[in-house]
Design a protein around this motif. Structure first.
Motif, PDB file in Angstrom:
ATOM      1  N   HIS A  89      52.004  60.534   2.290  1.00 19.14           N
ATOM      2  CA  HIS A  89      52.773  60.293   1.065  1.00 19.14           C
ATOM      3  C   HIS A  89      53.966  61.236   0.971  1.00 19.14           C
ATOM      4  CE1 HIS A  89      53.689  60.592  -3.269  1.00 19.14           C
ATOM      5  NE2 HIS A  89      53.456  59.277  -3.229  1.00 19.14           N
ATOM      6  N   THR A  90      53.757  62.505   1.243  1.00 17.83           N
ATOM      7  CA  THR A  90      54.820  63.499   1.133  1.00 17.83           C
ATOM      8  C   THR A  90      55.921  63.279   2.163  1.00 17.83           C
ATOM      9  OG1 THR A  90      53.220  65.097   0.284  1.00 17.83           O
ATOM     10  CG2 THR A  90      55.287  65.980   1.141  1.00 17.83           C
ATOM     11  N   ASN A  93      57.845  59.798   1.449  1.00 18.04           N
ATOM     12  CA  ASN A  93      58.678  59.859   0.253  1.00 18.04           C
ATOM     13  C   ASN A  93      59.717  60.971   0.328  1.00 18.04           C
ATOM     14  OD1 ASN A  93      57.504  57.638  -0.971  1.00 18.04           O
ATOM     15  ND2 ASN A  93      55.853  58.866  -1.792  1.00 18.04           N
ATOM     16  N   ALA A  99      59.637  54.654   1.111  1.00 21.53           N
ATOM     17  CA  ALA A  99      58.783  55.003  -0.027  1.00 21.53           C
ATOM     18  C   ALA A  99      57.410  54.383   0.195  1.00 21.53           C
ATOM     19  CB  ALA A  99      59.381  54.498  -1.327  1.00 21.53           C
ATOM     20  N   ASP A 101      53.350  54.408  -1.880  1.00 24.29           N
ATOM     21  CA  ASP A 101      52.547  54.941  -2.983  1.00 24.29           C
ATOM     22  C   ASP A 101      51.281  55.593  -2.406  1.00 24.29           C
ATOM     23  OD1 ASP A 101      50.841  52.823  -2.361  1.00 24.29           O
ATOM     24  OD2 ASP A 101      51.278  51.699  -4.183  1.00 24.29           O
ATOM     25  N   TYR A 102      50.556  56.311  -3.261  1.00 24.17           N
ATOM     26  CA  TYR A 102      49.379  57.034  -2.787  1.00 24.17           C
ATOM     27  C   TYR A 102      48.327  56.096  -2.211  1.00 24.17           C
ATOM     28  CZ  TYR A 102      50.538  61.757  -4.244  1.00 24.17           C
ATOM     29  OH  TYR A 102      51.107  62.995  -4.341  1.00 24.17           O
ATOM     30  N   CYS A 154      55.844  50.190   4.146  1.00 30.47           N
ATOM     31  CA  CYS A 154      57.110  50.626   3.538  1.00 30.47           C
ATOM     32  C   CYS A 154      58.130  49.497   3.487  1.00 30.47           C
ATOM     33  CB  CYS A 154      57.691  51.809   4.296  1.00 30.47           C
ATOM     34  SG  CYS A 154      56.687  53.284   4.207  1.00 30.47           S
TER      35      CYS A 154
END
Length: 188
Positions: A89-90, A93, A99, A101-102, A154
């Motif tokens: 995630h880190t 993003n 991008a 999401d968790y 993504c």
């Protein structure tokens, strides 16, 4: 999802990924139904290899405390799943063009080690070169799964630099975590 579709996922960003996204398994469901049972496989196989093959696999292999080692390995695998979801995630993003999401990050964190977990079955054979070869092949399939998973999750179907860069960083973190797990296993 059928087995053929699942087998194509590491080599294709279309096969099976959309079906998984539509299912939207929760992080708890992934942890309970995928990570927990599959992360049991390597410790069980390692315990079997250590207690049944012993020194036939590698000199000094029989004298280890396999109950302790395999318990630590299992707990470390579970911790690694949660850390890798956060890393994915880190990293993703942190790029300007991607991008995730968790939920999708943890989906990828649950699926990526599946080839490595499954490769532990080769410990039934007491051959160190064969074991090493199978594990390296599984590592390659895991890396491919991360790349194609990022493309699918993504929404970046083309081979762009951001997806490749994120994949390399995630793969590096994963290989580092895998190396730490192996070092813990052999240190005891």
């Amino acid at each position: 999802m059928n087995l053929l579709t699942a087998a194509r996922m590491p080599f294709n960003h279309r096969a099976g990924w959309q079906e998984l996204r539509e299912h939207k398994p929760s992080i708890a469901m992934l942890a309970g139904w995928v990570v927990l049972p599959m992360s049991l496989l390597p410790p069980v196989m390692l315990y079997f290899a250590g207690t049944h093959h012993g020194d036939a696999l590698m000199p000094g292999f029989a004298e280890r405390e396999w109950r302790f080692i395999t318990t630590i390995l299992f707990l470390a695998e579970l911790l690694t799943f949660f850390m890798m979801g956060w890393v994915i995630h880190t990293v993703v993003n942190g790029t300007r063009t991607l991008a995730i999401d968790y939920q999708d990050a943890y989906l990828l964190a649950a699926l990526a080690p599946l080839p490595l977990w499954a490769s532990s079955i080769i410990l039934l054979v007491p051959s160190l070169p064969l074991n090493a070869l199978v594990v390296l092949a599984a590592l390659g399939v895991s890396c491919s799964l991360i790349y194609h998973g990022l493309q699918a999750l993504c929404g970046r179907e083309e081979h762009d630099m951001a997806t490749m860069s994120a994949t390399y960083i995630i793969m590096s973190a994963g290989v580092l975590a895998w190396g730490v797990l192996m070092a813990l296993t052999w240190a005891y």
